[in-house]
Design an enzyme around this catalytic site. Structure first.
Site, PDB file in Angstrom:
ATOM      1  N   ASP A 102       0.816  -1.204   0.000  1.00 57.29           N
ATOM      2  CA  ASP A 102       0.000   0.000   0.000  1.00 57.29           C
ATOM      3  C   ASP A 102       0.855   1.261   0.000  1.00 57.29           C
ATOM      4  O   ASP A 102       1.599   1.514   0.953  1.00 57.29           O
ATOM      5  CB  ASP A 102      -0.908  -0.004   1.230  1.00 57.29           C
ATOM      6  CG  ASP A 102      -1.950   1.096   1.198  1.00 57.29           C
ATOM      7  OD1 ASP A 102      -2.082   1.777   0.161  1.00 57.29           O
ATOM      8  OD2 ASP A 102      -2.653   1.277   2.216  1.00 57.29           O
ATOM      9  N   ASP A 312      -1.438   7.495  -6.585  1.00 60.09           N
ATOM     10  CA  ASP A 312      -1.663   6.382  -5.659  1.00 60.09           C
ATOM     11  C   ASP A 312      -1.991   5.115  -6.424  1.00 60.09           C
ATOM     12  O   ASP A 312      -2.856   5.118  -7.302  1.00 60.09           O
ATOM     13  CB  ASP A 312      -2.808   6.739  -4.697  1.00 60.09           C
ATOM     14  CG  ASP A 312      -3.080   5.642  -3.684  1.00 60.09           C
ATOM     15  OD1 ASP A 312      -2.111   5.087  -3.135  1.00 60.09           O
ATOM     16  OD2 ASP A 312      -4.263   5.334  -3.442  1.00 60.09           O
TER      17      ASP A 312
END
Length: 432
Positions: A102, A312
């Site tokens: 992540d 992201d």
């Protein structure tokens, strides 16, 4: 027999490269959450359901990002909201774990024995007592003082960490250092990084699946795997994400070190900026061209802009301010004047959709960053939700602005943290 065992041990050790002072390059695998090899995989779910779920996760993730940017919370996005997983090993001898990879998180943690309160895990739980390289950190250390939420044991002054997620899932335990090993899926050589700070979670609960072990933070903060690799990878990493829904059975690739350099014809680069929190990777977004029509991000450009959008890999959609999104949506509609939009599914939160049978050509779109014009293919800008609906893969938000992973599909995306740049190169990621 004894001689053979010694020879085998020497051979195995020769395939493990201990890393600290020297720089290395290697490639590893990212597993999409909807891949049959993923612990999140549910064969009963339809493609349409998977797509809608990914869209909804984007909004949930953005809400947590906005809270993090406002500085009012130390809560991180729920690992269930991320899209990729990776395998690493911890300890000496190595113990395998599979964790959520992540870019919106910093800390690395895994479930640890003894587990005073843990979620069910089918894989073996990490055992610090059998590792010769496990060491706890003390409360007075600089490392401990850098943890946002921490505590101390009264008997031996061990530093304790707490990580809480947006759905009230959490992990807590000892803050420790260990040897972390990553396998190269190209050379077969393993690379061992020593004294990596991580969380040895003795209490972990919430929305975790039984086939995962923890979290592998890839953000920009001090405890992320990327930051702790540091000079060993020359501050470089990159990834190439395969098309999310048409090739979920294929793994994406992640590169570390000089092999992560993005070069050659067609490369465009843009500055990477620091921001608050330092978890995120910030770029300067200047606008979008739709079918030849340029839409500037700012109607009145401010004097100084340093990082107005987060790039992201864990958020699917590209999320834009309402006013700018409305101008982009209007430009898309003008570029397709002969086709009427269809009513979108109220569950998917996407505003502009068309019937795929009526669409012949989707508009060419270009994302403009500082110094880089990124031409996007239809797979980057539209997502097919069903046989009856293909939708613009952008959405309006009131809060943090995100350049999502759909827009990054089939690009080799390279980060150079020393030069402070992000580079893009159009690539067929399935062929890598």
């Amino acid at each position: 027999m004894k001689t053979n065992l010694i020879i085998q041990l020497i051979y195995i050790l020769s395939l493990v490269m201990l890393v600290r002072s020297k720089s290395v390059s290697f490639t590893t695998t990212l597993i999409h959450r909807d891949s049959p090899t993923s612990p999140f995989y549910d064969p009963s779910l339809t493609l349409s359901w998977r797509v809608v779920a990914a869209m909804n996760r984007s909004f949930d993730r953005a809400r947590v990002f906005s809270s993090m940017r406002s500085g009012v919370t130390n809560i991180f996005p729920n690992p269930q909201l991320a899209n990729y997983l990776m395998k690493i090993s911890i300890g000496t001898p190595p113990q395998d774990i599979i964790g959520v990879a992540d870019t919106g998180s910093d800390i690395i943690w895994t479930q640890c024995e003894p587990c005073s309160y843990c979620f069910n895990q089918t894989r073996p739980v990490y055992k610090p007592r059998v590792s010769s390289t496990y060491n706890t950190t003390t409360c007075g250390s600089t490392t401990c003082m850098s943890v946002p939420v921490r505590a101390c044991t009264t008997n031996d002054n061990t530093c304790l960490y707490v990580v809480q997620y947006g759905d009230f899932s959490y992990s807590s335990g000892e803050l420790a250092t260990e040897t972390v090993t990553l396998d190269s899926n190209v050379t077969g050589i393993s690379f061992a990084f020593t004294n990596v700070v991580f969380g040895c979670g003795h209490r972990n609960a919430g929305m975790f699946t039984e086939d995962q072990s923890g979290i592998i933070g890839l953000g920009g903060g001090p405890f992320s795997l990327i930051t702790q690799m540091g000079s060993s990878i020359n501050g470089k990493f990159s990834y190439c994400l395969v098309q999310m829904f048409s090739h979920v059975e294929r793994s994406s690739k992640m590169y570390f070190g000089d092999v992560a350099t993005v070069s050659g014809d067609g490369v465009v680069s843009t500055p990477l900026f620091s921001g608050n929190p330092d978890t995120f990777y910030y770029l300067n977004f200047e606008g979008m061209t739709v079918g030849g029509q340029r839409i500037d991000f700012y109607t009145t450009k401010p004097t100084l802009v340093e990082g107005n959008i987060i790039i992201d890999s864990g958020t699917s959609l590209t999320l834009l301010p309402e006013s700018f999104y409305n101008r982009v949506q209007s430009a898309v509609r003008r570029s397709m004047p002969d086709i009427l939009p269809v009513q979108s599914d109220p569950q998917n939160n996407l505003r502009l959709c068309y019937n795929p049978l009526e669409v012949k050509d989707l508009p060419v779109m270009v994302a403009h960053f500082n110094g880089a014009d990124l031409e996007l293919d239809p797979i980057n800008t539209f997502v097919q939700l069903s046989n009856d609906s293909i939708c613009l893969a952008f959405a309006p938000v009131d809060g943090v602005v995100i350049f999502g992973n759909l827009a990054q599909m089939n690009f080799l995306v390279g980060y150079d943290l020393y030069k402070k740049t992000v580079s893009f190169k159009r690539t067929d990621c399935v062929k890598l």
